[in-house]
Design a protein around this motif. Sequence first.
Motif, PDB file in Angstrom:
ATOM      1  N   THR A 222       0.769  -0.945  -0.004  1.00  0.00           N
ATOM      2  CA  THR A 222      -0.045  -0.056  -0.011  1.00  0.00           C
ATOM      3  C   THR A 222       0.926   1.281   0.083  1.00  0.00           C
ATOM      4  O   THR A 222       0.645   2.141  -0.766  1.00  0.00           O
ATOM      5  N   LEU A 223       1.849   1.329   0.954  1.00  0.00           N
ATOM      6  CA  LEU A 223       2.471   2.652   1.163  1.00  0.00           C
ATOM      7  C   LEU A 223       3.957   2.241   0.554  1.00  0.00           C
ATOM      8  O   LEU A 223       4.519   3.601   0.198  1.00  0.00           O
ATOM      9  N   GLY A 224       4.288   1.531  -0.026  1.00  0.00           N
ATOM     10  CA  GLY A 224       5.620   1.099  -0.718  1.00  0.00           C
ATOM     11  C   GLY A 224       6.839   1.116   0.150  1.00  0.00           C
ATOM     12  O   GLY A 224       8.160   1.068  -0.426  1.00  0.00           O
ATOM     13  N   ILE A 225       6.572   1.163   1.386  1.00  0.00           N
ATOM     14  CA  ILE A 225       7.840   0.958   2.513  1.00  0.00           C
ATOM     15  C   ILE A 225       7.439   0.218   3.587  1.00  0.00           C
ATOM     16  O   ILE A 225       6.162  -0.281   3.665  1.00  0.00           O
ATOM     17  N   THR A 226       8.163  -0.294   4.398  1.00  0.00           N
ATOM     18  CA  THR A 226       8.075  -1.253   5.557  1.00  0.00           C
ATOM     19  C   THR A 226       7.335  -0.586   6.795  1.00  0.00           C
ATOM     20  O   THR A 226       7.610   0.637   6.778  1.00  0.00           O
ATOM     21  N   PRO A 227       6.624  -1.134   7.486  1.00  0.00           N
ATOM     22  CA  PRO A 227       6.229  -0.701   8.805  1.00  0.00           C
ATOM     23  C   PRO A 227       7.548   0.139   9.616  1.00  0.00           C
ATOM     24  O   PRO A 227       7.398   1.324  10.064  1.00  0.00           O
ATOM     25  N   GLY A 228       8.498  -0.522   9.584  1.00  0.00           N
ATOM     26  CA  GLY A 228       9.804   0.214  10.497  1.00  0.00           C
ATOM     27  C   GLY A 228      10.264   1.532   9.787  1.00  0.00           C
ATOM     28  O   GLY A 228      10.563   2.235  10.380  1.00  0.00           O
ATOM     29  N   GLN A 229      10.126   1.393   8.357  1.00  0.00           N
ATOM     30  CA  GLN A 229      10.656   2.425   7.625  1.00  0.00           C
ATOM     31  C   GLN A 229       9.729   3.671   7.968  1.00  0.00           C
ATOM     32  O   GLN A 229      10.063   4.979   8.059  1.00  0.00           O
ATOM     33  N   TYR A 230       8.486   3.246   7.940  1.00  0.00           N
ATOM     34  CA  TYR A 230       7.486   4.264   8.113  1.00  0.00           C
ATOM     35  C   TYR A 230       7.586   5.055   9.791  1.00  0.00           C
ATOM     36  O   TYR A 230       7.421   6.179   9.909  1.00  0.00           O
ATOM     37  N   ILE A 231       7.672   4.053  10.591  1.00  0.00           N
ATOM     38  CA  ILE A 231       7.939   4.428  12.018  1.00  0.00           C
ATOM     39  C   ILE A 231       9.304   5.298  12.056  1.00  0.00           C
ATOM     40  O   ILE A 231       8.905   6.202  12.901  1.00  0.00           O
ATOM     41  N   PHE A 232      10.170   5.076  11.571  1.00  0.00           N
ATOM     42  CA  PHE A 232      11.366   5.842  11.741  1.00  0.00           C
ATOM     43  C   PHE A 232      11.138   7.287  10.979  1.00  0.00           C
ATOM     44  O   PHE A 232      11.669   8.122  11.589  1.00  0.00           O
ATOM     45  N   GLN A 233      10.569   7.320   9.823  1.00  0.00           N
ATOM     46  CA  GLN A 233      10.321   8.444   8.937  1.00  0.00           C
ATOM     47  C   GLN A 233       9.279   9.451   9.931  1.00  0.00           C
ATOM     48  O   GLN A 233       9.710  10.526  10.109  1.00  0.00           O
ATOM     49  N   ILE A 234       8.439   8.852  10.464  1.00  0.00           N
ATOM     50  CA  ILE A 234       7.541   9.971  11.279  1.00  0.00           C
ATOM     51  C   ILE A 234       8.198  10.278  12.752  1.00  0.00           C
ATOM     52  O   ILE A 234       8.194  11.396  13.004  1.00  0.00           O
ATOM     53  N   LYS A 235       9.105   9.440  13.068  1.00  0.00           N
ATOM     54  CA  LYS A 235      10.001   9.858  14.445  1.00  0.00           C
ATOM     55  C   LYS A 235      10.627  11.072  14.000  1.00  0.00           C
ATOM     56  O   LYS A 235      11.029  11.721  14.692  1.00  0.00           O
ATOM     57  N   MET A 236      11.383  10.906  12.756  1.00  0.00           N
ATOM     58  CA  MET A 236      12.432  11.970  12.296  1.00  0.00           C
ATOM     59  C   MET A 236      11.790  13.094  12.061  1.00  0.00           C
ATOM     60  O   MET A 236      12.172  14.166  12.165  1.00  0.00           O
ATOM     61  N   ASN A 237      10.593  13.152  11.384  1.00  0.00           N
ATOM     62  CA  ASN A 237       9.613  14.286  11.111  1.00  0.00           C
ATOM     63  C   ASN A 237       9.307  15.085  12.268  1.00  0.00           C
ATOM     64  O   ASN A 237       9.464  16.059  12.584  1.00  0.00           O
ATOM     65  N   ARG A 238       8.799  14.206  13.406  1.00  0.00           N
ATOM     66  CA  ARG A 238       8.469  14.678  14.877  1.00  0.00           C
ATOM     67  C   ARG A 238       9.572  15.438  15.288  1.00  0.00           C
ATOM     68  O   ARG A 238       9.587  16.488  16.098  1.00  0.00           O
TER      69      ARG A 238
END
Length: 281
Positions: A222-238
């Motif tokens: 669906t998103l083209g990335i793994t759940p781990g990549q998503y979580i890491f990206q959100i944390k870096m954005n925050r």
Amino acid sequence: MQPSVSPTAIFEELSEFVAVHMKSCREMVHPAPWFEHKTHHDYDLWMIRKGSLQLQIGDQQYAVSAGDVLFFYPDLPYMASAQDEDCQFIFIHFDFGMGEQQRILDDLPLSGIIPQPLLKREWELFCDGFDQRESGAAGSRLYLKACLTALIARIIELYGTAEYEQHVTPFMNGALVKRQWTALEPVLRYIQEHLHRPLKIRELAQQTGLSEKYFIAVFKKTLGITPGQYIFQIKMNRAREYLYTRHYNVQQIAGLLGYCDAFAFSKAFKQYYGVAPSQFV
């Protein structure tokens, strides 16, 4: 208030993973009478600059006027014709991907007719970029790609705010709409609400009722990335947002984002941004 998990918000969060590939862009002039019956294998945008045309998708017919933008999805058969006046439009074949999902827009009902008032600024920017490219101006190809990105981003925004639903009649092949976004909403909201602690795949899968293996596959498809990549990206954005506010020190940010200590957070931050948190702002 619960964190937003709309497609617009997801594209905002994962903008670093988005890739736009403009395969071709030309202006066509079709003297009346004109007719074509085609299917394109890429995403396709038509920007009608002069005249009008009639469009048929399945058994539905649509009138398209100068200023409108047509958005076709891949593999969608159509018939277009101009009977009474010449028709002139810019067409763009492009790919729009995120991570490993090269057709990320397929899961959203965006294909349709969008009237120019909703895209006025982006329309003018794109046409200006197109005319610059045709004149051979330096840097115009890169500028035109940026204009295309802005145009697509605006269409996604209109869908997210329901302006697109109110003013556009979408024409979709039902087989193209997978709607995996809705299935992932609980887990995306759960992630945003629990960034303050480590998250395990098992507990994320439980939010969707799927097995761990199938959950990972659905998420990546669906998103083209793994759940781990998503979580890491959100944390870096925050982390970036917290640093910009200047209200938190590194230790506090580490705690807000679920890192065991400031050192672990600083290491992750430097891995992503290339500088330590203390040097970022």
